[in-house]
Design a protein around this motif. Structure first.
Motif, mmCIF file in Angstrom:
data_model
loop_
_atom_site.group_PDB
_atom_site.id
_atom_site.type_symbol
_atom_site.label_atom_id
_atom_site.label_comp_id
_atom_site.label_asym_id
_atom_site.label_seq_id
_atom_site.Cartn_x
_atom_site.Cartn_y
_atom_site.Cartn_z
ATOM 1 N N SER A 111 1.005 -1.682 0.063
ATOM 2 C CA SER A 111 0.011 -0.005 0.534
ATOM 3 C C SER A 111 0.554 1.163 -0.075
ATOM 4 O O SER A 111 0.667 2.151 -0.691
ATOM 5 C CB SER A 111 -0.681 0.207 1.218
ATOM 6 O OG SER A 111 -2.200 -1.515 1.170
ATOM 7 N N ASN A 112 1.783 1.196 0.935
ATOM 8 C CA ASN A 112 2.653 2.343 0.762
ATOM 9 C C ASN A 112 4.125 2.085 0.901
ATOM 10 O O ASN A 112 4.981 2.268 1.378
ATOM 11 C CB ASN A 112 2.564 3.050 2.410
ATOM 12 C CG ASN A 112 3.326 4.601 2.463
ATOM 13 O OD1 ASN A 112 3.998 5.003 1.631
ATOM 14 N ND2 ASN A 112 3.286 5.029 3.742
ATOM 15 N N PHE A 113 4.367 2.089 -0.322
ATOM 16 C CA PHE A 113 5.512 1.170 -1.323
ATOM 17 C C PHE A 113 6.891 2.537 -0.955
ATOM 18 O O PHE A 113 8.008 2.125 -0.572
ATOM 19 C CB PHE A 113 5.744 0.856 -2.641
ATOM 20 C CG PHE A 113 6.895 0.475 -3.078
ATOM 21 C CD1 PHE A 113 7.016 -0.845 -2.682
ATOM 22 C CD2 PHE A 113 7.902 1.224 -4.246
ATOM 23 C CE1 PHE A 113 8.611 -1.445 -3.229
ATOM 24 C CE2 PHE A 113 8.851 0.791 -4.932
ATOM 25 C CZ PHE A 113 9.109 -0.153 -3.703
ATOM 26 N N THR A 114 6.416 3.690 -1.071
ATOM 27 C CA THR A 114 7.766 4.984 -0.761
ATOM 28 C C THR A 114 7.854 4.018 0.829
ATOM 29 O O THR A 114 9.609 4.487 1.119
ATOM 30 C CB THR A 114 6.799 6.240 -0.325
ATOM 31 O OG1 THR A 114 6.534 6.443 -1.657
ATOM 32 C CG2 THR A 114 8.182 7.389 -0.517
ATOM 33 N N ALA A 115 7.069 4.603 1.754
ATOM 34 C CA ALA A 115 8.154 4.363 3.368
ATOM 35 C C ALA A 115 7.763 2.398 3.483
ATOM 36 O O ALA A 115 9.103 2.567 4.373
ATOM 37 C CB ALA A 115 6.491 4.454 4.472
ATOM 38 N N ILE A 277 5.420 1.340 10.296
ATOM 39 C CA ILE A 277 3.979 1.242 8.440
ATOM 40 C C ILE A 277 3.381 0.744 9.300
ATOM 41 O O ILE A 277 2.809 -0.695 9.059
ATOM 42 C CB ILE A 277 4.446 0.548 7.568
ATOM 43 C CG1 ILE A 277 5.837 1.064 7.169
ATOM 44 C CG2 ILE A 277 3.457 1.253 7.020
ATOM 45 C CD1 ILE A 277 6.804 0.941 6.326
ATOM 46 N N ASP A 278 1.716 1.424 9.637
ATOM 47 C CA ASP A 278 0.493 0.537 10.034
ATOM 48 C C ASP A 278 -0.428 -0.284 9.146
ATOM 49 O O ASP A 278 -0.588 -1.283 8.898
ATOM 50 C CB ASP A 278 -0.783 1.447 10.707
ATOM 51 C CG ASP A 278 -1.509 1.622 10.749
ATOM 52 O OD1 ASP A 278 -1.579 0.282 11.929
ATOM 53 O OD2 ASP A 278 -2.927 1.923 10.375
ATOM 54 N N SER A 279 0.077 0.669 7.965
ATOM 55 C CA SER A 279 -0.567 -0.409 6.405
ATOM 56 C C SER A 279 -0.061 -1.425 5.959
ATOM 57 O O SER A 279 -0.508 -2.377 5.157
ATOM 58 C CB SER A 279 -0.724 0.480 5.085
ATOM 59 O OG SER A 279 0.724 0.544 5.055
ATOM 60 N N PHE A 280 1.439 -2.066 6.706
ATOM 61 C CA PHE A 280 2.286 -2.879 6.452
ATOM 62 C C PHE A 280 1.325 -4.089 6.797
ATOM 63 O O PHE A 280 1.393 -5.617 6.884
ATOM 64 C CB PHE A 280 3.461 -2.552 7.415
ATOM 65 C CG PHE A 280 4.240 -3.683 7.208
ATOM 66 C CD1 PHE A 280 5.073 -4.444 5.367
ATOM 67 C CD2 PHE A 280 4.175 -4.635 7.843
ATOM 68 C CE1 PHE A 280 5.681 -5.500 5.609
ATOM 69 C CE2 PHE A 280 6.031 -5.422 7.473
ATOM 70 C CZ PHE A 280 6.116 -6.629 6.088
ATOM 71 N N HIS A 281 0.599 -4.085 7.962
ATOM 72 C CA HIS A 281 -0.161 -4.901 8.334
ATOM 73 C C HIS A 281 -0.989 -5.485 7.520
ATOM 74 O O HIS A 281 -1.535 -6.661 7.874
ATOM 75 C CB HIS A 281 -1.000 -4.431 10.083
ATOM 76 C CG HIS A 281 0.145 -4.350 11.033
ATOM 77 N ND1 HIS A 281 1.068 -4.695 11.828
ATOM 78 C CD2 HIS A 281 1.153 -2.738 11.061
ATOM 79 C CE1 HIS A 281 2.318 -4.487 12.713
ATOM 80 N NE2 HIS A 281 2.007 -3.325 11.799
ATOM 81 N N SER A 282 -2.142 -4.243 7.141
ATOM 82 C CA SER A 282 -3.151 -5.398 6.277
ATOM 83 C C SER A 282 -2.154 -5.877 5.065
ATOM 84 O O SER A 282 -2.668 -6.616 4.381
ATOM 85 C CB SER A 282 -4.202 -3.635 6.164
ATOM 86 O OG SER A 282 -3.545 -3.168 5.477
#
Length: 323
Positions: A111-115, A277-282
């Motif tokens: 989802s957040n490839f930059t982070a 990274i919170d989105s990493f969990h999903s």
């Protein structure tokens, strides 16, 4: 009475008496016994592990000051100075983003490839630079080693500490980037401290091991860039390991994915992404990644690397700086 080292062992040949000291002391006493009786010890002898560790601890101020001085002088000749501590990993991340994110589109499923990418680059750079610094820590400080008596492990310790100091500056920038890309500030950010501590211990261990190799086999410094670059490609810095592991599992090669996930470089990167990274969990939820197992692997890798590296380096303590 003559000096014990000048006692004849060559049948009266003065030339041989001068070139070859006697092994006998006074009254048939060996030189070793004579020295021990008078409290003399070998100057370059390796101390016991306990004494060695205590000597290291006593020199903790030297290690910190040496690392701080190295940090301050690293970019002193550059116009931008210490700013390169942040610019170097950022520029590397920019190149990887262009190649793997834009051209090759390896960000699928993230989802957040930059982070995701910048976190991986910053974390792996810490290990990469620690390894490189460790390989040079003995050879680049031979004058210091030959002039002063101190535990030689102080040098790899100081070089890894220097890299940690530089990483902490970079981490401040990383946190800003993570927030700027839309990630929330959560309590999991507190896990940054144990992740860095585990990685720091691991880096010390591998740096101690490579320091011994680099002290006696200088060619290792030429091979290290190839070794660390290959390690980088297998550590999931710019690709999604759960998706890659699933692909190999579908092909009947699940062990390949397990190796990729257990790779220590990937373990510390995954733990840092888990914290930041919170989105990493999903993203990893469909792949049922076991983060508890990742923490166990992080602890195990740190202990194995530190204990093994320390013992390997310590065994050659009296040989550093000779020749």
């Amino acid at each position: 009475m003559s000096h014990p080292e000048r006692l004849s062992t060559s049948g009266g040949d003065p030339a041989r008496d001068t070139a070859q000291p006697s092994l006998n002391g006074v009254g048939g006493e060996s030189l070793a016994e004579f020295a021990a009786r008078h409290g003399l010890t070998q100057s370059a002898a390796r101390p016991s592990p306990g004494k060695y560790i205590r000597a290291l601890w006593q020199r903790r101020t030297f290690i910190w000051n040496f690392a701080s001085a190295k940090t301050a002088s690293t970019y002193s000749s550059s116009r931008l100075g210490q700013l390169w501590q942040v610019l170097t990993p950022l520029l590397n991340a920019g190149v990887y983003f262009l190649i793997f994110g834009v051209l090759l589109n390896t960000d699928r499923g993230i989802s957040n490839f930059t982070a995701y990418l910048i976190t991986g680059v910053f974390v792996f750079t810490f290990t990469q630079r620690s390894l490189t610094a460790g390989a040079r820590s003995i050879g680049n400080n031979l004058s210091l080693i030959r002039a002063l008596h101190f535990p030689r492990a102080s040098l790899p310790f100081a070089h890894v500490l220097m890299e940690l100091q530089q990483l902490l500056i970079s981490m401040a920038v990383l946190l800003i980037i993570v927030l700027a890309t839309g990630e929330p500030l959560t309590l999991r950010w507190l896990l940054i401290v144990p992740v860095l501590l585990l990685q720091f211990v691991f880096n010390i261990g591998i740096s101690l091991a490579i320091a011994r190799l680099g002290a006696f086999v200088r060619d290792i410094q030429q091979l290290l860039p190839f070794i660390t670059r290959t390690w980088l490609y297998f550590s999931g810095v710019f690709f999604f390991i759960p998706a890659m592991a699933q692909r190999f599992a579908d092909q009947g090669h699940s062990w390949v994915g397990q190796v990729l996930e257990a790779n220590p470089g990937a373990v510390f990167i995954t733990l840092m992404r888990y914290a930041l990274i919170d989105s990493f969990h999903s993203d990893v939820a469909p792949y049922d990644m076991n983060f508890t197992q990742m923490w166990v692997l992080g602890v195990v890798w740190s202990l194995i690397a530190f204990l093994g590296g320390f013992w390997y380096f310590y065994r050659a303590e009296e040989r550093y700086g000779r020749g």
